[in-house]
Structure formats: C-alpha cells, structure tokens
Design a protein around this motif. Sequence first.
Motif, PDB file in Angstrom:
ATOM      1  N   CYS A 204       2.644  -7.552   4.695  1.00 36.86           N
ATOM      2  CA  CYS A 204       2.641  -6.601   3.585  1.00 36.86           C
ATOM      3  C   CYS A 204       3.516  -5.404   3.920  1.00 36.86           C
ATOM      4  CB  CYS A 204       1.218  -6.170   3.235  1.00 36.86           C
ATOM      5  SG  CYS A 204       0.373  -5.258   4.509  1.00 36.86           S
ATOM      6  N   GLU A 205       3.625  -4.516   2.964  1.00 38.88           N
ATOM      7  CA  GLU A 205       4.444  -3.321   3.118  1.00 38.88           C
ATOM      8  C   GLU A 205       3.542  -2.101   2.970  1.00 38.88           C
ATOM      9  OE1 GLU A 205       8.825  -2.030   1.567  1.00 38.88           O
ATOM     10  OE2 GLU A 205       7.508  -3.005   0.121  1.00 38.88           O
ATOM     11  N   VAL A 206       3.655  -1.172   3.926  1.00 40.53           N
ATOM     12  CA  VAL A 206       2.882   0.069   3.902  1.00 40.53           C
ATOM     13  C   VAL A 206       3.889   1.203   3.744  1.00 40.53           C
ATOM     14  CG1 VAL A 206       1.258   1.537   5.159  1.00 40.53           C
ATOM     15  CG2 VAL A 206       1.135  -0.953   5.413  1.00 40.53           C
ATOM     16  N   ILE A 207       3.817   1.922   2.629  1.00 37.96           N
ATOM     17  CA  ILE A 207       4.800   2.964   2.333  1.00 37.96           C
ATOM     18  C   ILE A 207       4.119   4.323   2.376  1.00 37.96           C
ATOM     19  CG2 ILE A 207       6.469   3.830   0.654  1.00 37.96           C
ATOM     20  CD1 ILE A 207       6.552   0.940  -0.491  1.00 37.96           C
ATOM     21  N   LEU A 208       4.480   5.105   3.384  1.00 34.25           N
ATOM     22  CA  LEU A 208       3.960   6.462   3.552  1.00 34.25           C
ATOM     23  C   LEU A 208       5.128   7.442   3.574  1.00 34.25           C
ATOM     24  CD1 LEU A 208       1.489   5.481   6.384  1.00 34.25           C
ATOM     25  CD2 LEU A 208       0.855   6.007   4.053  1.00 34.25           C
ATOM     26  N   SER A 209       6.183   7.138   2.840  1.00 33.89           N
ATOM     27  CA  SER A 209       7.400   7.940   2.878  1.00 33.89           C
ATOM     28  C   SER A 209       7.209   9.279   2.170  1.00 33.89           C
ATOM     29  CB  SER A 209       8.560   7.169   2.247  1.00 33.89           C
ATOM     30  OG  SER A 209       8.270   6.855   0.910  1.00 33.89           O
TER      31      SER A 209
ATOM     32  N   LEU B 264       0.871  -1.168   0.000  1.00 35.10           N
ATOM     33  CA  LEU B 264       0.000   0.000   0.000  1.00 35.10           C
ATOM     34  C   LEU B 264       0.908   1.217   0.000  1.00 35.10           C
ATOM     35  CD1 LEU B 264      -2.798   1.407   0.405  1.00 35.10           C
ATOM     36  CD2 LEU B 264      -2.318   1.301   2.849  1.00 35.10           C
ATOM     37  N   THR B 265       0.760   2.098  -0.983  1.00 35.54           N
ATOM     38  CA  THR B 265       1.657   3.245  -1.113  1.00 35.54           C
ATOM     39  C   THR B 265       0.880   4.554  -1.097  1.00 35.54           C
ATOM     40  OG1 THR B 265       3.184   1.935  -2.442  1.00 35.54           O
ATOM     41  CG2 THR B 265       3.431   4.307  -2.550  1.00 35.54           C
ATOM     42  N   PHE B 266       1.296   5.449  -0.196  1.00 38.77           N
ATOM     43  CA  PHE B 266       0.800   6.821  -0.130  1.00 38.77           C
ATOM     44  C   PHE B 266       1.998   7.764  -0.162  1.00 38.77           C
ATOM     45  CE2 PHE B 266      -3.331   5.333   1.021  1.00 38.77           C
ATOM     46  CZ  PHE B 266      -4.201   6.394   0.883  1.00 38.77           C
ATOM     47  N   SER B 267       3.056   7.397  -0.857  1.00 40.52           N
ATOM     48  CA  SER B 267       4.276   8.208  -0.890  1.00 40.52           C
ATOM     49  C   SER B 267       3.997   9.580  -1.479  1.00 40.52           C
ATOM     50  CB  SER B 267       5.358   7.520  -1.711  1.00 40.52           C
ATOM     51  OG  SER B 267       5.812   6.391  -1.030  1.00 40.52           O
TER      52      SER B 267
END
Length: 171
Positions: free
Chosen positions: A40-45, A18-21
């Motif tokens: 899973c991987e959650v990417i909020l970078s 899930l990406t909100f980069s």
Amino acid sequence: MIDCDVPFFGVRLSAGTLTFSSAHIVSGNVWFHNTEFSACEVILSNMELIGGELSFHGATFSGSVIWLVGTQFRGGEVSFGHADFSGAEVWFASAQFGGSKVWFDHARFLNGKACFGASMFNGSDVTFEGARFEGCDVDLRTASGVGPRLVQTAPGAPGVLLPPDPDQQSA
C-alpha cells in the motif's frame, strides 16, 4: 489540526492508500504501533509536527511506499523504532528536521530504500542505533546538517550513505 491522541494499534492495511497530507500535529499523538502495511501507499507529505508524537513503533511495511516529502518536524518525536521495512521505499525528500527526536532504533531495512534527498537537519537528534541493513540503503548523501555524530552510527556503517566529511576532504 490534530491536538488529541489518534491510536491505530495493530491495524492491517493492504493494497490501498492512507493519506495524512497537510496534517498539523500540534500536541496530540498519532500512533501506528504494530500496524501492518502491505503493498500500500502511506502519504504523510507536507505534514507539520510541532509537538506530540508520530509513531510507527513496531510497524511492518511490506512492499509499500511511504511518503514524508516536504514534511516539517519542528518539535516532538517521530518513531520508527523496531519497524520492519521489507521491500519498502521511504521518501523523506525535502523534509525539515528542526528540534525533533527521530528514532529508527532497532529498525530492519530489507531489500528496499530510505531516501532523505535534500532534507535539512537543524538541531534534531536522529538515531539508527541497532538498526539492520540487509540489501537496503539509507541515503543521506544530499541531506544537509547530517553526519556520523548526528545519525549516531559509525562512519562507513553498511547501508548508511552519508555526505562526504568536510574535515576528511581538506586533510
């Protein structure tokens, strides 16, 4: 830019990303209440929170990796209250907390880690009230502007690694 409410209540995510980069939350709310993240991987970078709320209240992270690297919290609220981190890794490296309220109240950290390497806390309120640490460390040793009063936990609390207290070093 997010300036509306985005609810992800009770969603189940597994073995994905899930990406909100680079998202900008201006005045809206992004809620992941009671969401289950499994392997899973959650990417909020490189996100920016200016107002509103980013909330993982009651979320479960099992064997997942959460990236909030380089994220700027310049207002609003971030909640991991009542979240369960089981075998999960949370990375806040180089995050900047300035004027936000960040809650880890009653969160449970089990056999994982939360690392705040090189993060900066300037005028933010970060709390771990009632949080439990079982085989997990919350590493704030290289963060600036942090201490027992800011984190609102007792010095030497199990699982919370704080930078050395300059007042005690000079004594």
